[in-house]
Design a protein around this motif. Structure first.
Motif, PDB file in Angstrom:
ATOM      1  N   UNK A  98       4.626  49.716  57.660  1.00  0.00           N
ATOM      2  CA  UNK A  98       5.803  49.520  58.509  1.00  0.00           C
ATOM      3  C   UNK A  98       7.098  50.010  57.862  1.00  0.00           C
ATOM      4  N   UNK A  99       7.003  51.019  57.016  1.00  0.00           N
ATOM      5  CA  UNK A  99       8.167  51.584  56.326  1.00  0.00           C
ATOM      6  C   UNK A  99       8.873  50.571  55.434  1.00  0.00           C
ATOM      7  N   UNK A 100       8.177  49.549  54.981  1.00  0.00           N
ATOM      8  CA  UNK A 100       8.771  48.548  54.097  1.00  0.00           C
ATOM      9  C   UNK A 100       8.455  48.865  52.638  1.00  0.00           C
ATOM     10  N   UNK A 101       9.333  48.385  51.794  1.00  0.00           N
ATOM     11  CA  UNK A 101       9.074  48.374  50.356  1.00  0.00           C
ATOM     12  C   UNK A 101       9.212  46.927  49.923  1.00  0.00           C
ATOM     13  N   UNK A 102       8.418  46.489  48.964  1.00  0.00           N
ATOM     14  CA  UNK A 102       8.693  45.164  48.424  1.00  0.00           C
ATOM     15  C   UNK A 102       9.181  45.340  46.993  1.00  0.00           C
ATOM     16  N   UNK A 103      10.070  44.454  46.614  1.00  0.00           N
ATOM     17  CA  UNK A 103      10.684  44.531  45.289  1.00  0.00           C
ATOM     18  C   UNK A 103      10.250  43.318  44.493  1.00  0.00           C
ATOM     19  N   UNK A 104       9.174  43.446  43.693  1.00  0.00           N
ATOM     20  CA  UNK A 104       8.683  42.282  42.960  1.00  0.00           C
ATOM     21  C   UNK A 104       9.683  41.742  41.937  1.00  0.00           C
ATOM     22  N   UNK A 105      10.587  42.617  41.463  1.00  0.00           N
ATOM     23  CA  UNK A 105      11.555  42.165  40.448  1.00  0.00           C
ATOM     24  C   UNK A 105      12.883  41.730  41.046  1.00  0.00           C
ATOM     25  N   UNK A 106      12.928  41.529  42.354  1.00  0.00           N
ATOM     26  CA  UNK A 106      14.184  41.099  42.970  1.00  0.00           C
ATOM     27  C   UNK A 106      15.100  42.276  43.266  1.00  0.00           C
ATOM     28  N   UNK A 107      16.208  41.980  43.915  1.00  0.00           N
ATOM     29  CA  UNK A 107      17.125  43.047  44.315  1.00  0.00           C
ATOM     30  C   UNK A 107      18.558  42.597  44.100  1.00  0.00           C
ATOM     31  N   UNK A 108      19.466  43.549  44.168  1.00  0.00           N
ATOM     32  CA  UNK A 108      20.892  43.241  44.005  1.00  0.00           C
ATOM     33  C   UNK A 108      21.660  44.067  45.036  1.00  0.00           C
ATOM     34  N   UNK A 109      22.891  43.655  45.387  1.00  0.00           N
ATOM     35  CA  UNK A 109      23.658  44.432  46.356  1.00  0.00           C
ATOM     36  C   UNK A 109      23.854  45.869  45.867  1.00  0.00           C
ATOM     37  N   UNK A 110      23.767  46.809  46.782  1.00  0.00           N
ATOM     38  CA  UNK A 110      23.893  48.222  46.411  1.00  0.00           C
ATOM     39  C   UNK A 110      25.329  48.694  46.556  1.00  0.00           C
ATOM     40  N   UNK A 111      25.652  49.709  45.780  1.00  0.00           N
ATOM     41  CA  UNK A 111      26.968  50.333  45.881  1.00  0.00           C
ATOM     42  C   UNK A 111      26.765  51.779  46.306  1.00  0.00           C
ATOM     43  N   UNK A 112      27.856  52.476  46.480  1.00  0.00           N
ATOM     44  CA  UNK A 112      27.822  53.899  46.831  1.00  0.00           C
ATOM     45  C   UNK A 112      27.034  54.175  48.106  1.00  0.00           C
ATOM     46  N   UNK A 113      27.379  53.488  49.149  1.00  0.00           N
ATOM     47  CA  UNK A 113      26.702  53.788  50.402  1.00  0.00           C
ATOM     48  C   UNK A 113      27.613  53.457  51.567  1.00  0.00           C
ATOM     49  N   UNK A 114      27.270  53.980  52.708  1.00  0.00           N
ATOM     50  CA  UNK A 114      27.923  53.522  53.919  1.00  0.00           C
ATOM     51  C   UNK A 114      26.910  53.465  55.042  1.00  0.00           C
ATOM     52  N   UNK A 115      27.149  52.530  55.951  1.00  0.00           N
ATOM     53  CA  UNK A 115      26.250  52.397  57.088  1.00  0.00           C
ATOM     54  C   UNK A 115      26.827  53.231  58.228  1.00  0.00           C
ATOM     55  N   UNK A 116      25.967  54.036  58.832  1.00  0.00           N
ATOM     56  CA  UNK A 116      26.398  54.870  59.951  1.00  0.00           C
ATOM     57  C   UNK A 116      25.789  54.290  61.217  1.00  0.00           C
ATOM     58  N   UNK A 117      26.639  53.944  62.158  1.00  0.00           N
ATOM     59  CA  UNK A 117      26.142  53.398  63.420  1.00  0.00           C
ATOM     60  C   UNK A 117      25.819  54.541  64.383  1.00  0.00           C
ATOM     61  N   UNK A 118      24.778  54.352  65.189  1.00  0.00           N
ATOM     62  CA  UNK A 118      24.435  55.374  66.178  1.00  0.00           C
ATOM     63  C   UNK A 118      23.635  56.517  65.599  1.00  0.00           C
ATOM     64  N   UNK A 119      23.021  56.279  64.454  1.00  0.00           N
ATOM     65  CA  UNK A 119      22.217  57.337  63.830  1.00  0.00           C
ATOM     66  C   UNK A 119      20.992  56.699  63.177  1.00  0.00           C
ATOM     67  N   UNK A 120      19.957  57.488  63.009  1.00  0.00           N
ATOM     68  CA  UNK A 120      18.759  57.040  62.295  1.00  0.00           C
ATOM     69  C   UNK A 120      18.482  58.030  61.175  1.00  0.00           C
ATOM     70  N   UNK A 121      18.006  57.521  60.044  1.00  0.00           N
ATOM     71  CA  UNK A 121      17.667  58.415  58.952  1.00  0.00           C
ATOM     72  C   UNK A 121      16.262  58.936  59.178  1.00  0.00           C
ATOM     73  N   UNK A 122      16.133  60.238  59.229  1.00  0.00           N
ATOM     74  CA  UNK A 122      14.815  60.820  59.447  1.00  0.00           C
ATOM     75  C   UNK A 122      14.027  60.826  58.154  1.00  0.00           C
TER      76      UNK A 122
END
Lengths: 261, 245
Positions: free
Chosen positions: B178-202
């Motif tokens: 289902x296009x998921x990844x699991x992170x066994x070591x936990x996760x943290x907030x990401x930087x250097x990104x922006x969310x684009x509305x009205x678009x999908x990443x191919x």
């Protein structure tokens, strides 16, 4: 040889995408049709070597492991909630929804159905009916001798009679909204049915609480963008061909295997 | 059987598996948010006896995925979101929290923002995003802040912030369906990104690279099979030489 089956899932997915696109193009002139788009997800991964398993007694861990995917599956074919263009028709019972919402229709079975196709007519008893003769649930009866019907942006229906300047209010058309419109079940004939996923309908006065306005004398055109569909079609066709190349290559590998003895 | 055949057998098995990786990449060339996979080969040594030197064999040792940005496809859907840059959306599945780049979202029956598998989309703190029913328009800002407007005259209302998270070491991510990844070591907030509305990443699968890889794998496999044939001939020549000798 799993790559044969994996490529087959890829071909099936692209085939389904072509089916969805062809249905969109076929409905490029259907009133208030909303294009559908197919979305895909990857299938389960076979874990040959799980990342993080230890490779030595001192606790060295496998950094990345080996996971091999098994193909693709269609995950959803969802409705794109785009507003179709409003085309003027000047017919008094042609109604378009400018914004969100659906008209509620009563089917002969007594069940409710929902539509954005506002091509209405006067039924034989003065009801407002769809092209197939199903009445609007609001139960408005247009008097036989009404000369003209006026429907306001917020759904108030006023009938005008010969020789009388003052109109007479005969009812209100309401719109319904769903929490998750994409969860509606398409029944064909531009009708939708409520499902568990869509949630229960909320009846609203047009123009309030997020519902759109009603435009009299307009019909909502199809939301299909043909140029977009054609470019998608090209992509799907090439995707299909790429997957078929994998089948050819895998087949040749198998042939090489059988040539050995 | 001679060692040459064993060494080759490992290579052939690895190539078969690599073909599966290529097939899976091409099958997912239209999967939203898919990241292409690579097979990595490693060498391992096998002892061949106390007197002789050891034999080096190759085999599939690991895999890596290319985290390169996929192209953004403009869909116009107000709940279609794409991440431009680093990070993943955080979703709550039955198996626990998962990371995904597939931003084809919708609303659940109770008004939560969910992905196409019905898993709730979370903020980076792990809370779901609830959209009030009277929302006529949903706006998602580049930082993930979700604002709704509820009809005429009412001021826009902030309802939550979609989280974008990442992990320290991308290689530790485990792929899930289902296009998921699991992170066994936990996760943290990401930087250097922006969310684009009205678009999908191919999908970031490059068909040219994959086809080139596919040809390479196929030819290498055929070359390996030729070696089997050659080795087989050699052994049978020895046998007949001994028999006739």
């Amino acid at each position: 040889m799993k790559s044969l089956q994996i490529a087959a899932t890829g071909m099936a997915a692209q085939q389904m995408r072509v089916d969805v696109i062809s249905n969109n193009i076929a409905n490029m002139s259907t009133a208030a049709y909303r294009p559908r788009s197919a979305e895909f997800s990857d299938l389960v991964y076979q874990q040959y070597l799980t990342p993080g398993t230890s490779t030595s007694q001192v606790g060295t861990l496998v950094p990345a492991g080996i996971q091999i995917g098994t193909g693709v599956r269609p995950s959803t074919v969802s409705m794109e909630l785009t507003q179709g263009a409003l085309n003027p028709t000047d017919a008094e019972l042609d109604l378009a929804i400018d914004g969100s919402g659906y008209f509620e229709i009563t089917l002969p079975s007594g069940e409710s159905a929902y539509t954005r196709d506002g091509k209405f007519n006067r039924g034989q008893d003065g009801q407002i009916v769809t092209m197939d003769g199903f009445p609007l649930t609001d139960g408005i009866i247009i008097p036989d001798d009404a000369q003209k019907i006026s429907i306001s942006r917020d759904g108030e229906v006023v009938a005008y009679f010969a020789g009388v300047t003052e109109g007479q209010a005969i009812g209100n058309i309401q719109l319904v909204r769903f929490v998750n419109e994409k969860g509606l079940e398409a029944m064909g004939d531009n009708l939708f049915r409520e499902t568990q996923a869509s949630g229960t309908p909320t009846q609203l006065v047009p123009g309030t609480e997020g519902a759109g306005f009603i435009r009299q004398g307009f019909l909502e055109g199809s939301g299909v963008d043909v140029v977009k569909e054609i470019s998608e079609l090209i992509e799907a066709q090439r995707g299909y061909e790429l997957n078929s190349k994998v089948i050819t290559a895998s087949d040749e590998m198998l042939a090489a295997t059988t040539r050995v003895k | 059987m001679s060692n040459a055949i064993y060494a080759m057998l490992g290579r052939q098995q690895g190539l078969m598996q690599e073909m599966q990786v290529v097939a899976n990449n091409l099958a997912n060339s239209s999967t939203t948010g898919y990241k292409s996979d690579r097979a990595l080969f490693g060498e391992f040594l096998v002892a061949t006896g106390s007197q002789s030197s050891s034999l080096s064999m190759g085999g599939l040792a690991g895999h890596s995925f290319a985290m390169a940005q996929g192209a953004l496809k403009i869909t116009g859907g107000e709940m279609d979101l794409a991440i431009q840059g680093d990070g993943f959306f955080l979703v709550n599945t039955e198996q626990g929290q998962r990371l995904t780049r597939a931003g084809h979202f919708q609303l659940s029956t109770d008004g939560q923002l969910v992905d196409m598998n019905g898993s709730a989309v979370l903020s980076s703190g792990g809370t779901p995003i609830n959209i009030p029913q009277n929302a006529s328009e949903i706006r998602v800002a580049a930082d993930g802040t979700v604002t709704i407007s509820a009809g005429d005259g009412l001021p826009p209302q902030e309802v939550g912030q979609i989280g974008v998270v990442t992990v320290d070491e991308e290689a530790t991510l485990v792929r899930d369906s289902n296009s998921y990844f699991s992170a066994p070591d936990g996760h943290r907030p990401a930087e250097n990104n922006e969310i684009v509305q009205g678009a999908l990443e191919q999908s970031n699968v490059s068909p040219v690279l994959e086809v080139a890889r596919m040809i390479e794998v196929q030819r290498a496999y055929e070359a390996g099979q030729a070696l089997f044939e050659r080795e087989d001939q050699r052994v049978s020549q020895i046998i007949s030489a001994i028999r006739n000798g």
